[in-house]
Design an enzyme around this catalytic site. Structure first.
Site, short mmCIF file in Angstrom:
data_model
loop_
_atom_site.label_atom_id
_atom_site.label_comp_id
_atom_site.label_asym_id
_atom_site.label_seq_id
_atom_site.Cartn_x
_atom_site.Cartn_y
_atom_site.Cartn_z
N CYS A 1 -4.19 3.53 4.46
CA CYS A 1 -4.97 2.98 5.33
C CYS A 1 -4.98 3.47 6.72
O CYS A 1 -5.93 3.65 7.53
CB CYS A 1 -4.53 1.43 5.37
SG CYS A 1 -5.62 0.38 6.56
N CYS B 1 -1.42 -6.29 2.23
CA CYS B 1 -2.29 -7.48 2.85
C CYS B 1 -3.20 -7.82 1.57
O CYS B 1 -3.58 -8.93 1.52
CB CYS B 1 -3.09 -6.69 3.83
SG CYS B 1 -4.02 -5.40 3.23
#
Length: 372
Positions: free
Chosen positions: A113, A211
């Site tokens: 990410c 997440c």
């Protein structure tokens, strides 16, 4: 490389105490601040799907975090925007994560990410709104070294919060445009700073889970995600074998294992056994005693260099092979243009394909890559 900047800074606001403290600190210093939050994943998307937990508490980038970030921005009186990057996040982080696990490797989605989305997209968005720099709540330090004509990334003052392991993929351009205001601070000081600014998130716990994986059950997520996509979980069942090739059991899929794992093998043996290696072609999983996990050698590719332009000759480093691993002394050698070899002074436990290897000289990040 130019170090001239305007006074407008975009703060990457996650809704946590660290990024909120950064916004408050820079605002107090007189900078023009704009808050940005990347919306990466619908937290309700797979919740409750075939055994997936309903709760979305404790994960980063949740809807509650967006609410908290917006509330902090209102408290500080700064503009605030949410940038929807869900499609790109799925393409660049979630899909590769799934593919890596199905191939018997253990990926790090937070590093993916950072490397492929957060810093890249935040800088693009920052420029669009008139800011040429971003600031984040990462615990790291960076500075420009004129003698080497390079931007240097270093470990923070608070080693217990060191996040440089997840940042090895940052480019020189990204480092030149990024501020890490917490690099010289200890965590308790950061919480005090947030409290003094009147921010409600001052005592908010740090997020712990990935997440997009509620409950932290990777195998359950893989099944739910593939089912949602209309894809079948591939059959990667196979044999559990010893280092001599003796078959001592069977498993339901290589995606259920990671190197160093002890629990969940489904074996009853007088002595504990651990996963030593995963073989995606044969679907075999090799198991053995704990001492068999020790190795002096690591190979890595998909490299990014920070303190040096490239590796041309062997150098001494300390190498970190997982987030909680203490960097260990090693000699780093170039194998070819795409691959390096780290030979450790002392054997290291569970060097795991798919994880990052980050190389340091003292506190400086030399560079890093992905273990193969």
């Amino acid at each position: 490389m130019s170090t001239e900047h305007n006074n407008t800074i975009a703060v990457a606001m996650s809704g946590g105490v660290d990024s909120s403290a950064v916004a408050a600190l820079l605002r107090a210093e007189g900078h023009e601040i704009v808050g940005l939050t990347l919306q990466l994943w619908n937290q309700r998307r797979l919740a409750g799907h075939e055994g997936m937990p309903e709760s979305v508490q404790g994960r980063c980038c949740s809807i509650d975090d967006v609410y908290d970030a917006r509330h902090v921005a209102e408290k500080l009186g700064i503009p605030y925007y949410v940038v929807n990057q869900q499609e790109r996040f799925e393409a660049d982080v979630v899909r590769p994560f799934v593919a890596e696990y199905l191939a018997g490797r253990t990926p790090i989605p937070c590093t993916l990410c950072n490397n492929h989305l957060k810093f890249d997209q935040l800088l693009i968005t920052a420029r669009q709104i008139g800011a040429d720099r971003i600031a984040t709540g990462h615990y790291a330090r960076n500075h420009y070294d004129a003698a080497r004509n390079r931007w240097i990334l270093s470990r923070p003052a608070d080693y217990t919060k060191d996040q440089t392991y997840f940042l090895f993929g940052l480019t020189q351009e990204q480092l030149s445009r990024t501020l890490f205001p917490l690099g010289e601070m200890q965590k308790p000081v950061v919480r005090s700073l947030a409290a003094e600014a009147g921010l409600a998130v001052a005592q908010k716990p740090d997020s712990q889970e990935i997440c997009f994986i509620p409950g932290g059950d990777y195998n359950l997520f893989l099944k739910a995600y593939l089912d949602e996509q209309g894809e079948e979980m591939p059959n990667t069942s196979g044999e559990l074998v010893t280092t001599t090739g003796e078959v001592i059991g069977h498993h339901e899929g290589i995606q259920s294992f990671t190197v160093g794992q002890r629990k969940g093998l489904g074996l009853s043996t007088p002595n504990p056994l651990y996963v030593l290696a995963i073989h995606p072609d044969s679907h075999q999983v090799t198991v053995g005693p704990d001492e068999a996990l020790l190795s002096r050698d690591l190979y890595a590719n998909r490299l990014n260099w920070i303190s040096i332009p490239e590796l041309t000759e062997p150098i001494r480093v300390t190498a970190k092979i997982r987030h909680r691993h203490t960097p260990a002394p090693a000699t780093l050698t170039r194998v070819d243009e795409a691959t390096v070899h780290a030979h450790f002074d002392e054997p290291q436990r569970a060097i795991t394909p798919g994880q990052s290897a980050v190389f340091y000289q003292e506190d400086e990040v030399v560079g890093g890559g992905w273990i193969i």
